[in-house]
Write an enzyme that holds these catalytic residues in place. Sequence first.
Site, PDB file in Angstrom:
ATOM      1  N   ARG A 184      27.908  47.975 -25.955  1.00  0.00           N
ATOM      2  CA  ARG A 184      27.122  46.869 -25.392  1.00  0.00           C
ATOM      3  C   ARG A 184      25.650  46.989 -25.781  1.00  0.00           C
ATOM      4  O   ARG A 184      24.929  45.994 -25.789  1.00  0.00           O
ATOM      5  CB  ARG A 184      27.214  46.881 -23.857  1.00  0.00           C
ATOM      6  CG  ARG A 184      28.583  46.490 -23.329  1.00  0.00           C
ATOM      7  CD  ARG A 184      28.565  46.432 -21.805  1.00  0.00           C
ATOM      8  NE  ARG A 184      27.326  45.816 -21.378  1.00  0.00           N
ATOM      9  CZ  ARG A 184      26.611  46.196 -20.318  1.00  0.00           C
ATOM     10  NH1 ARG A 184      27.018  47.181 -19.562  1.00  0.00           N
ATOM     11  NH2 ARG A 184      25.500  45.587 -20.012  1.00  0.00           N
ATOM     12  N   LYS A 228      18.017  44.652 -27.612  1.00  0.00           N
ATOM     13  CA  LYS A 228      18.984  43.848 -26.852  1.00  0.00           C
ATOM     14  C   LYS A 228      18.290  43.086 -25.732  1.00  0.00           C
ATOM     15  O   LYS A 228      18.525  41.891 -25.537  1.00  0.00           O
ATOM     16  CB  LYS A 228      20.056  44.774 -26.252  1.00  0.00           C
ATOM     17  CG  LYS A 228      20.897  44.117 -25.172  1.00  0.00           C
ATOM     18  CD  LYS A 228      21.954  45.058 -24.626  1.00  0.00           C
ATOM     19  CE  LYS A 228      21.498  45.934 -23.492  1.00  0.00           C
ATOM     20  NZ  LYS A 228      21.495  45.284 -22.157  1.00  0.00           N
ATOM     21  N   ASN A 229      17.431  43.782 -25.001  1.00  0.00           N
ATOM     22  CA  ASN A 229      16.839  43.158 -23.811  1.00  0.00           C
ATOM     23  C   ASN A 229      15.744  42.145 -24.139  1.00  0.00           C
ATOM     24  O   ASN A 229      15.281  41.433 -23.265  1.00  0.00           O
ATOM     25  CB  ASN A 229      16.284  44.237 -22.857  1.00  0.00           C
ATOM     26  CG  ASN A 229      17.411  44.979 -22.164  1.00  0.00           C
ATOM     27  OD1 ASN A 229      18.577  44.602 -22.273  1.00  0.00           O
ATOM     28  ND2 ASN A 229      17.056  46.046 -21.459  1.00  0.00           N
ATOM     29  N   CYS A 255      27.703  45.357  -9.945  1.00  0.00           N
ATOM     30  CA  CYS A 255      27.993  46.028 -11.196  1.00  0.00           C
ATOM     31  C   CYS A 255      27.928  47.506 -10.971  1.00  0.00           C
ATOM     32  O   CYS A 255      27.625  47.967  -9.877  1.00  0.00           O
ATOM     33  CB  CYS A 255      27.064  45.560 -12.304  1.00  0.00           C
ATOM     34  SG  CYS A 255      25.606  46.542 -12.486  1.00  0.00           S
ATOM     35  N   ARG A 265      26.380  40.302 -16.757  1.00  0.00           N
ATOM     36  CA  ARG A 265      25.650  39.821 -15.606  1.00  0.00           C
ATOM     37  C   ARG A 265      24.350  39.127 -16.002  1.00  0.00           C
ATOM     38  O   ARG A 265      23.922  38.169 -15.365  1.00  0.00           O
ATOM     39  CB  ARG A 265      25.355  41.038 -14.719  1.00  0.00           C
ATOM     40  CG  ARG A 265      25.026  40.677 -13.346  1.00  0.00           C
ATOM     41  CD  ARG A 265      24.354  41.824 -12.654  1.00  0.00           C
ATOM     42  NE  ARG A 265      23.470  41.310 -11.658  1.00  0.00           N
ATOM     43  CZ  ARG A 265      22.272  40.853 -11.894  1.00  0.00           C
ATOM     44  NH1 ARG A 265      21.791  40.856 -13.123  1.00  0.00           N
ATOM     45  NH2 ARG A 265      21.532  40.380 -10.928  1.00  0.00           N
TER      46      ARG A 265
HETATM   47  C1  UD1 Z   1      16.584  44.352 -17.057  1.00  0.00           C
HETATM   48  C2  UD1 Z   1      17.263  45.002 -18.237  1.00  0.00           C
HETATM   49  C3  UD1 Z   1      17.905  46.311 -17.828  1.00  0.00           C
HETATM   50  C4  UD1 Z   1      16.884  47.210 -17.142  1.00  0.00           C
HETATM   51  C5  UD1 Z   1      16.190  46.473 -16.030  1.00  0.00           C
HETATM   52  C6  UD1 Z   1      15.051  47.277 -15.408  1.00  0.00           C
HETATM   53  C7  UD1 Z   1      17.930  43.074 -19.552  1.00  0.00           C
HETATM   54  C8  UD1 Z   1      19.041  42.237 -20.084  1.00  0.00           C
HETATM   55  N1  UD1 Z   1      18.274  44.094 -18.752  1.00  0.00           N
HETATM   56  O1  UD1 Z   1      17.598  44.036 -16.107  1.00  0.00           O
HETATM   57  O2  UD1 Z   1      18.419  46.950 -18.989  1.00  0.00           O
HETATM   58  O3  UD1 Z   1      17.544  48.342 -16.599  1.00  0.00           O
HETATM   59  O4  UD1 Z   1      15.623  45.245 -16.517  1.00  0.00           O
HETATM   60  O5  UD1 Z   1      14.135  47.661 -16.375  1.00  0.00           O
HETATM   61  O6  UD1 Z   1      16.779  42.872 -19.871  1.00  0.00           O
HETATM   62  N2  UD1 Z   1      16.272  42.636  -8.054  1.00  0.00           N
HETATM   63  C9  UD1 Z   1      16.328  42.007  -6.838  1.00  0.00           C
HETATM   64  N3  UD1 Z   1      16.413  40.643  -6.811  1.00  0.00           N
HETATM   65  C10 UD1 Z   1      16.440  39.898  -7.951  1.00  0.00           C
HETATM   66  C11 UD1 Z   1      16.365  40.543  -9.186  1.00  0.00           C
HETATM   67  C12 UD1 Z   1      16.282  41.927  -9.219  1.00  0.00           C
HETATM   68  O7  UD1 Z   1      16.321  42.654  -5.797  1.00  0.00           O
HETATM   69  O8  UD1 Z   1      16.518  38.659  -7.841  1.00  0.00           O
HETATM   70  C13 UD1 Z   1      16.210  44.129  -8.107  1.00  0.00           C
HETATM   71  C14 UD1 Z   1      17.451  44.700  -8.769  1.00  0.00           C
HETATM   72  O9  UD1 Z   1      18.487  44.847  -7.849  1.00  0.00           O
HETATM   73  C15 UD1 Z   1      16.963  46.027  -9.262  1.00  0.00           C
HETATM   74  C16 UD1 Z   1      15.498  45.741  -9.617  1.00  0.00           C
HETATM   75  O10 UD1 Z   1      15.161  44.525  -8.945  1.00  0.00           O
HETATM   76  O11 UD1 Z   1      17.014  46.997  -8.244  1.00  0.00           O
HETATM   77  C17 UD1 Z   1      15.239  45.601 -11.104  1.00  0.00           C
HETATM   78  O12 UD1 Z   1      15.970  44.541 -11.624  1.00  0.00           O
HETATM   79  P1  UD1 Z   1      15.460  43.626 -12.812  1.00  0.00           P
HETATM   80  O13 UD1 Z   1      14.106  44.057 -13.236  1.00  0.00           O
HETATM   81  O14 UD1 Z   1      15.671  42.213 -12.434  1.00  0.00           O
HETATM   82  O15 UD1 Z   1      16.498  44.017 -13.938  1.00  0.00           O
HETATM   83  P2  UD1 Z   1      17.292  43.054 -14.900  1.00  0.00           P
HETATM   84  O16 UD1 Z   1      16.420  41.951 -15.374  1.00  0.00           O
HETATM   85  O17 UD1 Z   1      18.596  42.721 -14.289  1.00  0.00           O
END
Ligand code: UD1
Length: 421
Positions: A400, A24-25, A118, A94
């Site tokens: 999901r 999925k990711n 979320c 999201r």
């Molecule tokens: C992706 C995965 C999710 C997984 C996560 C971490 C997808 C669709 N989802 O989510 O399943 O749990 O990686 O491995 O691929 N953060 C910030 N600012 C930002 C972006 C992120 O502070 O602009 C923080 C987030 O709040 C969180 C951390 O960084 O605490 C990790 O987030 P991120 O690696 O961005 O996860 P996702 O890409 O949303």
Amino acid sequence: MAMERIVIAGGRPLSGKVRIGGAKNAALPILGATLLTEAPCVLREIPNLTDVAVMLSILEHLGAKVEVKGDTVTVEAATLTSLTVPEHLMREMRSSIIVMGALLTRFGKVKVSQPGGCDIGSRPIDLHIKGLRELGADIEEKHGYITATCKRLRGTSIHLDFPSVGATQNLMMAATLAEGTTVITNAAKEPEIVDLQNFINSLGANIKGAGTDTIRIEGVEKLHGTDHTIIPDRIVAGTYLIAGAITGGQVTVENVIPEHLESLLAKLREMGVQVETTGDSVTARVTQQPLRAIDSLRTLPYPGFPTDLQAPMMALLCVANGTSIVTETVFESRFKHVNELRRMGADIKVNERTAIIRGVPALSSANVAATDLRAGAALVLAGLAADGITVVSDIHHIDRGYVDLDENLRALNARIERIGC
Ligand code: UD1
């Protein structure tokens, strides 16, 4: 269907093999990246999940042509009719923020609804926004929408304060059609980033370094089409291996890339599970119960232990011999499964981001609710190990991220049914 439930009669060891489909990711950002080109992209091993369906609706809403045949999806974003992702689609998933970079860099404009919080804590997008600004975008946040505009983006050096998976992907896509060279440092190293690089390069882009913490993108003017197969889902594979272990059984996951599972396999071995890998399969076998507790398990960006397997792993630690300590370092509040596991007799104490789990000899069945995707999987696993009948509600969360979880577990010898109500 929101009212469906999963009913499990626990206590039966799993045994057998399960074939793992596309991740999925990896699929979600790659579907977003099809917006970078006007030519058709054929994507194989796209998992039939509700999150994927939301992403396909977004592509169609924007005016792309989408054709689904089994798990092969063809997207052709030749001409688009909208550059706005509306609120209702953004709310459903999201990670739809991931279309921003591609739309902006190709069309010079994009508008997305501001993603809300979320259930696993606030998920800010500041790193996405900051990076796009550094590439030359003008960004306004007003009335619940984020609007970004630019002439052609300009390559630059971007350092991420945290190796965010989504920000790394969004910025890679944006830099693909930018003028000049972009270097992203402290980039996320997840296998899904490598798959995205491989996909975009097969469109004619020039990206190097995915899988390390420095990614270099030489911008190009235009991209063509491709045919790409999504990598297998390491989180789904890990979930089945943990399911095998929690029931004291033996499960083989086939069609996987075993290196992607290394952090999990190391912890399973530490617990006393026998793990064997071949080129594209992994078998986890329990020969002696109870398994041992784990002194310290910390979720970390890849290649550390994945936060997406924290909840399923916690279910397993609930029945290990001894006390385990689990620290969630990636997300702020990802312990929603704890209360539900307690309803099943688990002994867990939480202090901020750390959970202390005292193993109990057995879990007991209960009615529990899936609070999010991975928590839902954890509760199904707990149900497989519990005595009596466990009913898991709110299973739309599970759909999901897992294709046919109940059917696959049934094929592995579990007594599990999905019921309407
Ligand atoms: C992706 C995965 C999710 C997984 C996560 C971490 C997808 C669709 N989802 O989510 O399943 O749990 O990686 O491995 O691929 N953060 C910030 N600012 C930002 C972006 C992120 O502070 O602009 C923080 C987030 O709040 C969180 C951390 O960084 O605490 C990790 O987030 P991120 O690696 O961005 O996860 P996702 O890409 O949303």
